[in-house]
Design a protein around this motif. Structure first.
Motif, PDB file in Angstrom:
ATOM      1  N   SER A  98      72.675  31.815 -63.563  1.00  0.00           N
ATOM      2  CA  SER A  98      72.341  33.116 -62.977  1.00  0.00           C
ATOM      3  C   SER A  98      72.038  34.125 -64.084  1.00  0.00           C
ATOM      4  O   SER A  98      72.647  34.090 -65.146  1.00  0.00           O
ATOM      5  CB  SER A  98      73.509  33.634 -62.135  1.00  0.00           C
ATOM      6  OG  SER A  98      73.844  32.703 -61.145  1.00  0.00           O
ATOM      7  N   HIS A 143      68.809  36.881 -58.844  1.00  0.00           N
ATOM      8  CA  HIS A 143      69.499  36.460 -60.071  1.00  0.00           C
ATOM      9  C   HIS A 143      69.624  34.940 -60.185  1.00  0.00           C
ATOM     10  O   HIS A 143      69.932  34.419 -61.248  1.00  0.00           O
ATOM     11  CB  HIS A 143      70.875  37.135 -60.190  1.00  0.00           C
ATOM     12  CG  HIS A 143      71.817  36.838 -59.084  1.00  0.00           C
ATOM     13  ND1 HIS A 143      71.799  37.526 -57.890  1.00  0.00           N
ATOM     14  CD2 HIS A 143      72.806  35.919 -58.970  1.00  0.00           C
ATOM     15  CE1 HIS A 143      72.749  37.060 -57.111  1.00  0.00           C
ATOM     16  NE2 HIS A 143      73.358  36.077 -57.732  1.00  0.00           N
ATOM     17  N   HIS A 144      69.335  34.213 -59.100  1.00  0.00           N
ATOM     18  CA  HIS A 144      69.374  32.746 -59.134  1.00  0.00           C
ATOM     19  C   HIS A 144      68.010  32.134 -59.446  1.00  0.00           C
ATOM     20  O   HIS A 144      67.925  30.934 -59.693  1.00  0.00           O
ATOM     21  CB  HIS A 144      69.862  32.193 -57.795  1.00  0.00           C
ATOM     22  CG  HIS A 144      71.289  32.501 -57.510  1.00  0.00           C
ATOM     23  ND1 HIS A 144      72.339  32.000 -58.251  1.00  0.00           N
ATOM     24  CD2 HIS A 144      71.844  33.285 -56.556  1.00  0.00           C
ATOM     25  CE1 HIS A 144      73.469  32.449 -57.767  1.00  0.00           C
ATOM     26  NE2 HIS A 144      73.198  33.244 -56.742  1.00  0.00           N
ATOM     27  N   GLU A 193      79.877  32.545 -62.134  1.00  0.00           N
ATOM     28  CA  GLU A 193      78.658  31.763 -61.949  1.00  0.00           C
ATOM     29  C   GLU A 193      78.234  31.087 -63.248  1.00  0.00           C
ATOM     30  O   GLU A 193      77.727  29.966 -63.238  1.00  0.00           O
ATOM     31  CB  GLU A 193      77.539  32.627 -61.368  1.00  0.00           C
ATOM     32  CG  GLU A 193      77.800  32.986 -59.926  1.00  0.00           C
ATOM     33  CD  GLU A 193      76.633  33.660 -59.217  1.00  0.00           C
ATOM     34  OE1 GLU A 193      75.525  33.734 -59.796  1.00  0.00           O
ATOM     35  OE2 GLU A 193      76.834  34.106 -58.069  1.00  0.00           O
TER      36      GLU A 193
END
Length: 189
Positions: free
Chosen positions: A155, A107-108, A148
């Motif tokens: 993200s 997800h990053h 985040e």
């Protein structure tokens, strides 16, 4: 490819291992079906918080991560080799690894479709990749995603079926296993 304006993980590197613990290293070993002497690529592996548990299994892990500060922490773990790089343009030959791992990192990534193609590119035919991700369908993960976002981390969390579709479109076969707030995509080439 856009670059982050701020190295969030560089800031977290000095205390990351004390705060974020791998939740399923034994299960990951089982899913990867690693054999002694096999090479493993841990993409987005940061400080080596997961791959350090594979040392006793005589696995040869390489960690690739964009954060130099995170990789410096990993270098203190005897069995881990490190390489600075991005998931979207891995500095390895085609079919270089029999196993690939991405724990809590997908997800990053900046370009998920490109990363999926690149991860499959470095995976040997007949190889296996395991991606462990927080399940955005679960309320606690939605809170993490919000935090985040507020921290400007960019993200993007995928539900299991959408992540599987990325790898199917890139040429892999996928099975998804669910477990509470986490899921695992087992991808084969």
């Amino acid at each position: 490819m856009p670059r982050p304006l701020f190295d969030h993980f560089g800031l977290l590197a000095s205390f990351y291992d004390r705060v974020i613990h791998p939740s399923h290293p034994t299960y990951l070993l089982e899913l990867l079906a690693l054999e002694p002497g096999q090479q493993l690529l841990d993409v987005g592996g940061g400080t080596g918080r997961v791959t350090q548990y594979f040392c006793e299994a005589e696995i040869m892990p390489t960690i690739v991560d964009p954060s130099l500060k995170m990789l410096r922490r990993a270098q203190g773990k005897a069995c881990c080799m490190t390489c600075q790089g991005l998931s979207e343009s891995l500095p390895f030959a085609d079919d270089a690894y029999v196993r690939v791992l991405a724990v809590d990192s997908f997800h990053h990534f900046w370009d998920h479709e490109r990363a999926a193609r690149e991860l499959l590119r470095v995976l040997m035919p007949g190889g296996r990749m395991v991606i462990e991700e927080p399940d955005i369908r679960r309320f606690p993960v939605k809170l993490i995603a919000l935090m985040e976002q507020l921290a400007l981390m960019r993200s993007r969390f995928y539900p299991p079926d959408a992540l599987a579709e990325l790898f199917i479109c890139a040429g892999g076969t996928v099975r998804v296993l669910e477990g509470g707030v986490t899921y695992w995509a087992v991808v084969e080439k």
